[in-house]
Structure formats: structure tokens, C-alpha cells
Design an enzyme around this catalytic site. Structure first.
Site, PDB file in Angstrom:
ATOM      1  CE  LYS A  34      -0.280  -0.269   5.043  1.00 44.52           C
ATOM      2  NZ  LYS A  34      -1.035  -0.951   6.122  1.00 44.52           N
ATOM      3  NE  ARG A 130      -6.263   0.687  11.960  1.00 47.86           N
ATOM      4  CZ  ARG A 130      -5.098   0.470  11.350  1.00 47.86           C
ATOM      5  NH1 ARG A 130      -4.208   1.439  11.245  1.00 47.86           N
ATOM      6  NH2 ARG A 130      -4.807  -0.723  10.861  1.00 47.86           N
ATOM      7  CE1 TYR A 256      16.296  29.988   6.787  1.00 48.32           C
ATOM      8  CE2 TYR A 256      16.359  27.687   6.127  1.00 48.32           C
ATOM      9  CZ  TYR A 256      16.203  29.029   5.806  1.00 48.32           C
ATOM     10  OH  TYR A 256      15.962  29.392   4.513  1.00 48.32           O
ATOM     11  CG  MET A 303      12.195  23.068   1.009  1.00 54.18           C
ATOM     12  SD  MET A 303      11.266  24.322   0.126  1.00 54.18           S
ATOM     13  CE  MET A 303      10.229  24.997   1.407  1.00 54.18           C
TER      14      MET A 303
END
Ligand SMILES: *Cc1c(COP(=O)(O)O)cnc(C)c1O
Length: 360
Positions: A34, A130, A256, A303
Site C-alpha cells: 500500500k 480502529r 536556520y 528545505m
């Protein structure tokens, strides 16, 4: 030169892991592919084992159709069955198996007009809470499905919530609930197939070895128990390269947020891979290997780029290969550093070049 971020997918390793899963379990195995084979490429992974796979499992009709359109003939199980009744004709036409996990699906299936009866895996909620039918409604639902004109066969299944934790009592309790509920069906002369084990159960709970297993993550080489399992082979080798090197002096910061301040004079390598490629931004101090030497990330993942510490790898240069995970760097160790699991890391990989290899 194009951007060097590359996910090398080794289909021979995938095949090895499938064979290992079958051998450990001893029964038949649905290879769970999947979510595009956990990010590895569903068609390529399916084709790598189509001659030997007992079947495949996917999340939905769209994923199954992609495999059928690629020529995959093996059984394919839809793990959540159908989402709306309009899917049933296509499920029949494409010879798909489907999980029935909710009473609304039972009602719709039983009143549908089908060209052929369907192969059903009836899912019990044995404690994960679930999806799945509760033990109290399981026997009566089974009795309605079994032998119905729309139903060719019923396989009984359940799924574990905690099989990755060998100290948890929950798995034993789920097995008990499943066994007790199923024994009440034996009076209906049921001699069928059962399926319980995911990867964590195949690797850790031999008492769950009903005749069908459903390995997923182990096929991609990651042990859900976070162990360094030497029998499994990494399928995805996520590599990039050093594109810049700089020296910073003790006390200077990088990246950053300046979250890394050099405790000593430091050689910093900049690597072409970032969170837009699916590398976890949370992977501060995750391991990486530069030209085969283990080091770690420093500073914040951005990124398109991330930083590695090259201070103790003087041979590192522009173009040096950086393994982000694969043979040397366990994806589980990166997952641990990022506070997540290998499943999520694999599923997130994108933008990088995918290259497939297969040694027969
Ligand atoms: C995804 C899934 C699996 C595979 O689980 P792994 O932990 O990846 O082995 C098995 N069964 C069901 C019902 C699933 O949804």
C-alpha cells in the site's frame, strides 16, 4: 550534473525480505505494498516478486488498479475494502479480494447485484479498536456472509495494536479474543483461512502464525522492533552528495535558528537533501555516513539542504557520497533521532531521483 539526491531501490533486497518473511512465518504471505509500496514504487516492487508472491495488499481500489494495469495477475487484497458501493463492479471485474471491516459494508455487499461472488476477508476488532467487527457481532455476521450468493469465500483476520512491543500483554489478549471468537464458528463447520501477523508479529510473536501473514515494513528492510536485524536487507539506499564545505570557528553557529553552535572548530559539509525530499526536519543529530564513515547531522534541516559534521572525516570533499539511510545508516536510527518510525520516513520520500536495480 543534476541534483545528486537519489533513492536507489534494490529489488533483489525486496525479494530477499519477502522470502525471509515467508520462511519465518511458514505459511502464505500477502506482500503489503500500500501507499506506493511505502514510498518505494508499488509496480516495481510487485513485479520483482510476481512469480512467487501469494498475493499483494493495498489500501484501496485505485492502488489495486495501478497494479492490474501494470499486468500484475496475483491476488490483491483491498485492506479497507470498498468506500462506496459504486466500487463493487470494478472490484469484481478486476478479481480483487476485499476486507469487510464494518457493518455498513456487510449490508451493502449483501444487497448488491454482482456479476460474480466476491472473496472476502472478514476483519475482527480483537482489541485495536480502529476498524473491524466487534467479537459479539462477528459470529452472526460470518453466518450471514458464509454461503451467501455474493460471497465466494471468507478468510478471518485481525490486526494487532502492539505487536512491536514484546513486553505488552495486549497482543496475547488480542490472540485470545480472536481464538475464542473463532472457536464459536467451528460449530458452523468452518475450516478456513486465518490471518493475523503483520511484520512485528512475524518477527516477534510466533503464536500468531495463522496460515496467511501480511508483512509490510519488513519487506523494506526495517525491523519494527527497532532492532538491527541482520537477516533483513535495506531496500532503499538514500544518498546525496556534499555540495559545499566550510570551516567555522568555535562559538559560531550554522543554519536556520542557529540551533548548532560549534563546541570546537568545526568542518561543516552541506548536503543536497532536505525536508522537501522527505528527510525529516526533526532529524537533528541523526546519523549519516560520508564516504562510508559514520558522522551526524548538525544544525537544522532546511528545505533543500542539510548539514553534516566533517571535522573527523578529513578525506571528505565536494562530491563525497553521503548516505542518509541504507546499508550503513539504519533507517530506524534516523527515525529514532526524528522521533518517528521508518514507515513515515519511507512514505515521505519524494523529489529525489528513483533508480531501480535488481540482481537476479
Ligand atoms: C499496513 C498493514 C499491514 C502491514 O503492517 P507492517 O507493520 O508494515 O508489517 C498488515 N495488515 C494490515 C491490516 C495493514 O493495514
Amino acid at each position: 550534473m543534476s541534483r545528486p539526491a537519489i533513492a536507489q531501490i534494490r529489488l533483489d533486497a525486496f525479494r530477499h525480505n519477502y522470502q525471509l518473511a515467508k520462511q519465518l512465518h511458514g505459511g502464505k504471505a500477502l506482500a503489503v505494498i500500500k501507499a506506493n509500496a511505502y514510498g518505494h514504487g508499488a509496480v516495481q516492487c510487485a513485479q520483482a516478486i510476481e512469480n512467487e508472491a501469494d498475493g499483494f495488499a493495498v489500501a484501496c481500489l485505485e492502488e489495486a488498479l495501478q497494479l492490474r494495469q501494470a499486468g500484475i495477475k496475483n491476488p490483491i487484497l483491498l485492506l479497507e475494502g470498498f468506500f462506496e458501493v459504486a466500487e463493487l463492479p470494478e472490484i469484481v471485474a478486476n478479481d480483487l479480494w476485499m476486507v469487510i471491516h464494518a457493518q455498513w459494508q456487510v449490508e451493502m455487499l449483501l444487497v448488491a447485484t454482482l456479476a460474480k461472488p466476491l472473496h472476502v476477508w472478514l476483519k475482527m476488532d480483537s482489541g485495536m479498536h480502529r476498524v473491524g467487527l466487534s467479537p459479539s457481532e462477528f459470529a452472526s455476521t460470518f453466518a450471514r456472509l458464509n454461503g451467501h450468493a455474493n460471497v465466494a469465500k471468507v478468510v478471518l483476520m485481525s490486526h494487532f495494536a502492539n505487536a512491536d512491543n514484546l513486553n505488552s500483554q495486549h497482543t496475547t489478549q488480542q490472540i485470545e479474543v480472536f481464538k475464542n471468537t473463532v472457536s464459536s464458528l467451528n460449530s458452523q463447520a468452518y475450516t478456513a483461512d486465518f490471518s493475523l501477523a503483520n511484520s512485528a508479529a512475524i518477527l516477534g510473536w510466533p503464536q500468531t502464525f495463522a496460515n496467511w501473514s501480511r508483512p509490510g515494513i519488513m519487506l523494506y528492510g526495517a525491523d519494527p522492533h527497532f532492532m538491527a536485524n541482520t537477516q533483513l536487507r535495506a531496500v532503499m539506499q538514500l544518498n546525496s552528495q556534499i555540495i559545499s564545505i566550510r570551516k567555522i570557528t568555535m562559538g559560531e553557529s550554522i543554519g536556520y535558528g542557529s540551533i548548532f553552535t560549534a563546541p570546537r572548530d568545526t568542518i561543516v559539509g552541506v548536503v543536497a537533501c532536505g525536508y522537501a525530499d522527505g528527510y525529516p526536519r526533526a532529524g537533528v543529530e541523526a546519523p549519516a555516513a560520508v564516504d562510508g564513515v559514520i558522522t551526524k547531522l548538525i544544525g537544522r534541516v532546511s528545505m533543500d539542504m542539510l548539514f553534516v559534521d566533517l571535522t573527523d572525516i578529513p578525506s571528505a570533499k565536494i562530491g563525497s557520497t553521503v548516505e542518509l539511510w541504507g546499508d550503513k545508516v539504519l533507517v530506524n536510527d534516523v527515525a529514532k533521532a526524528a522521533g518517528t518510525i521508518a514507515y513515515e520516513l519511507f512514505c515521505n520520500i519524494k523529489r529525489v531521483q528513483f533508480r531501480y536495480s535488481d540482481k537476479q
